[in-house]
Design a protein around this motif. Structure first.
Motif, PDB file in Angstrom:
ATOM      1  N   ASP A  72       0.729  -1.185   0.105  1.00 22.04           N
ATOM      2  CA  ASP A  72       0.027   0.093   0.022  1.00 22.04           C
ATOM      3  C   ASP A  72       0.793   1.413   0.210  1.00 22.04           C
ATOM      4  OD1 ASP A  72      -2.532   0.105  -0.233  1.00 22.04           O
ATOM      5  OD2 ASP A  72      -3.215  -0.252   1.835  1.00 22.04           O
ATOM      6  N   ALA A  73       1.849   1.073   0.849  1.00 25.48           N
ATOM      7  CA  ALA A  73       2.738   2.425   0.863  1.00 25.48           C
ATOM      8  C   ALA A  73       3.358   3.024  -0.387  1.00 25.48           C
ATOM      9  CB  ALA A  73       3.807   2.147   2.027  1.00 25.48           C
ATOM     10  N   ILE A  74       3.680   1.663  -1.318  1.00 22.13           N
ATOM     11  CA  ILE A  74       4.367   2.215  -2.484  1.00 22.13           C
ATOM     12  C   ILE A  74       3.411   2.272  -3.788  1.00 22.13           C
ATOM     13  CG2 ILE A  74       5.881   1.204  -4.305  1.00 22.13           C
ATOM     14  CD1 ILE A  74       7.025  -0.621  -2.089  1.00 22.13           C
ATOM     15  N   VAL A  75       2.257   1.739  -3.921  1.00 18.81           N
ATOM     16  CA  VAL A  75       1.569   1.760  -4.827  1.00 18.81           C
ATOM     17  C   VAL A  75       0.128   1.443  -4.562  1.00 18.81           C
ATOM     18  CG1 VAL A  75       2.983   1.448  -6.827  1.00 18.81           C
ATOM     19  CG2 VAL A  75       2.126  -0.348  -5.833  1.00 18.81           C
ATOM     20  N   GLY A  76      -0.362   1.413  -3.429  1.00 15.45           N
ATOM     21  CA  GLY A  76      -1.698   0.947  -3.160  1.00 15.45           C
ATOM     22  C   GLY A  76      -2.042  -0.230  -3.518  1.00 15.45           C
ATOM     23  N   LEU A 119      -6.342   5.569  -7.536  1.00 14.18           N
ATOM     24  CA  LEU A 119      -5.922   6.961  -7.434  1.00 14.18           C
ATOM     25  C   LEU A 119      -4.615   7.604  -8.129  1.00 14.18           C
ATOM     26  CD1 LEU A 119      -6.851   6.842  -3.442  1.00 14.18           C
ATOM     27  CD2 LEU A 119      -7.963   8.434  -5.368  1.00 14.18           C
ATOM     28  N   ILE A 120      -3.601   6.455  -7.942  1.00 13.90           N
ATOM     29  CA  ILE A 120      -2.444   7.044  -8.579  1.00 13.90           C
ATOM     30  C   ILE A 120      -2.598   7.116  -9.997  1.00 13.90           C
ATOM     31  CG2 ILE A 120      -0.051   5.946  -9.078  1.00 13.90           C
ATOM     32  CD1 ILE A 120       0.004   4.765  -6.584  1.00 13.90           C
ATOM     33  N   ALA A 166       2.399   9.805  -3.169  1.00 17.75           N
ATOM     34  CA  ALA A 166       2.218  10.404  -1.930  1.00 17.75           C
ATOM     35  C   ALA A 166       0.836  10.957  -1.880  1.00 17.75           C
ATOM     36  CB  ALA A 166       3.318  11.639  -1.900  1.00 17.75           C
ATOM     37  N   HIS A 167       0.266  11.866  -2.690  1.00 15.99           N
ATOM     38  CA  HIS A 167      -1.156  12.363  -2.899  1.00 15.99           C
ATOM     39  C   HIS A 167      -2.081  11.092  -2.482  1.00 15.99           C
ATOM     40  CE1 HIS A 167       0.881  16.045  -4.202  1.00 15.99           C
ATOM     41  NE2 HIS A 167      -0.059  16.377  -4.000  1.00 15.99           N
ATOM     42  N   ALA A 168      -2.018   9.931  -3.318  1.00 13.54           N
ATOM     43  CA  ALA A 168      -3.021   8.876  -3.051  1.00 13.54           C
ATOM     44  C   ALA A 168      -3.090   8.607  -1.401  1.00 13.54           C
ATOM     45  CB  ALA A 168      -2.694   7.907  -3.985  1.00 13.54           C
TER      46      ALA A 168
END
Length: 255
Positions: free
Chosen positions: A19-23, A161-162, A178-180
């Protein structure tokens, strides 16, 4: 009980890292929770996994905030609309047959994977093509759509989101991720509030899972910031592919 907690915590750690990298950590954490705790209602399990998801996403967001510059106007518009929509999606999850939506999502995911793979510069650099007013408007609209999806179905929300932050708003992969995380915090919190209000949370499992999700998120965010856009792009493709397999199973094989 002890064996269940150990397995749940391992799943939560892996989910936090992804999740921290790409969801897309929900692709691991949610099915694992359903498999390990089959004796509980679906709504209760969905409510339980929202606590570790929110905890891990928050830690990742804090980690990104130290090194990534946020566009706060876009971020606020997207987060607020996503929060409202996610609460609505969680409320309607028991009233709508979401199996009819999954084939459409599967087609979209395949298109996303193909476009990202063949367009080598997609998300590698930031490209601002809209005015800030248009960015805010687009962020609010997509926040509503993806927030509702997160409350209603869930898996792959971070990846969607990304994609929006890159394709529609012109961000690079690192900035988009980061925004996601911030927006995903809003969707998780909204759904969590609904599930908590309706009494669908198992704290004896949620709390230890949250600790391990936080650990995975911290490690994942640190690795993403260290490796940069190209690494996040590759990881994005891997997670989208995993999401495609999950939805393909639901659409074609699951009874």
């Amino acid at each position: 009980m002890n064996q269940e907690i150990i397995l749940l915590c391992l799943a939560a750690f892996g989910a936090g890292f992804i999740d921290a990298i790409v969801g897309g950590g929900g692709l691991l954490q949610t099915p694992a929770t359903f498999l390990i705790l089959p004796q509980y209602p679906v709504a209760t399990l969905l409510g339980t996994v929202k606590i570790p998801s929110l905890a891990g996403t928050t830690i990742a967001a804090v980690k990104y905030a130290k090194q990534v510059k946020f566009n706060y106007k876009v971020l606020i518009a997207c987060t607020l609309s996503a929060f409202i929509a996610s609460f609505s999606g969680a409320f309607l999850v028991s009233k709508i047959n979401n199996t009819q939506i999954k084939p459409i999502i599967l087609v979209v995911l395949v298109a996303v994977a193909l476009y990202t793979y063949f367009n080598k510069q997609f998300g590698v650099q930031q490209h601002k093509q809209q005015t800030i007013t248009k960015q805010v408007a687009l962020a609010a609209v997509f926040g509503l759509i993806i927030g509702f999806y997160d409350g209603l179905i869930g898996p792959g929300t971070g990846s969607f989101l990304i994609l929006v932050f890159i394709a529609a708003l012109g961000f690079d992969f690192l900035g988009a991720s980061a925004h996601a995380k911030i927006v995903n915090m809003g969707t998780n919190l909204a759904a969590l509030l609904y599930f908590a209000y309706s009494g669908h949370i198992l704290l004896q499992f949620a709390i230890p899972m949250a600790v391990f999700n936080i650990a995975g998120s911290f490690l994942g965010a640190k690795l993403a910031l260290l490796k940069g856009n190209k690494f996040v792009r590759i990881f994005f493709l891997i997670v989208v592919f995993g999401t495609i397999l999950r939805f393909a199973y639901d659409v074609f094989l699951k009874a």
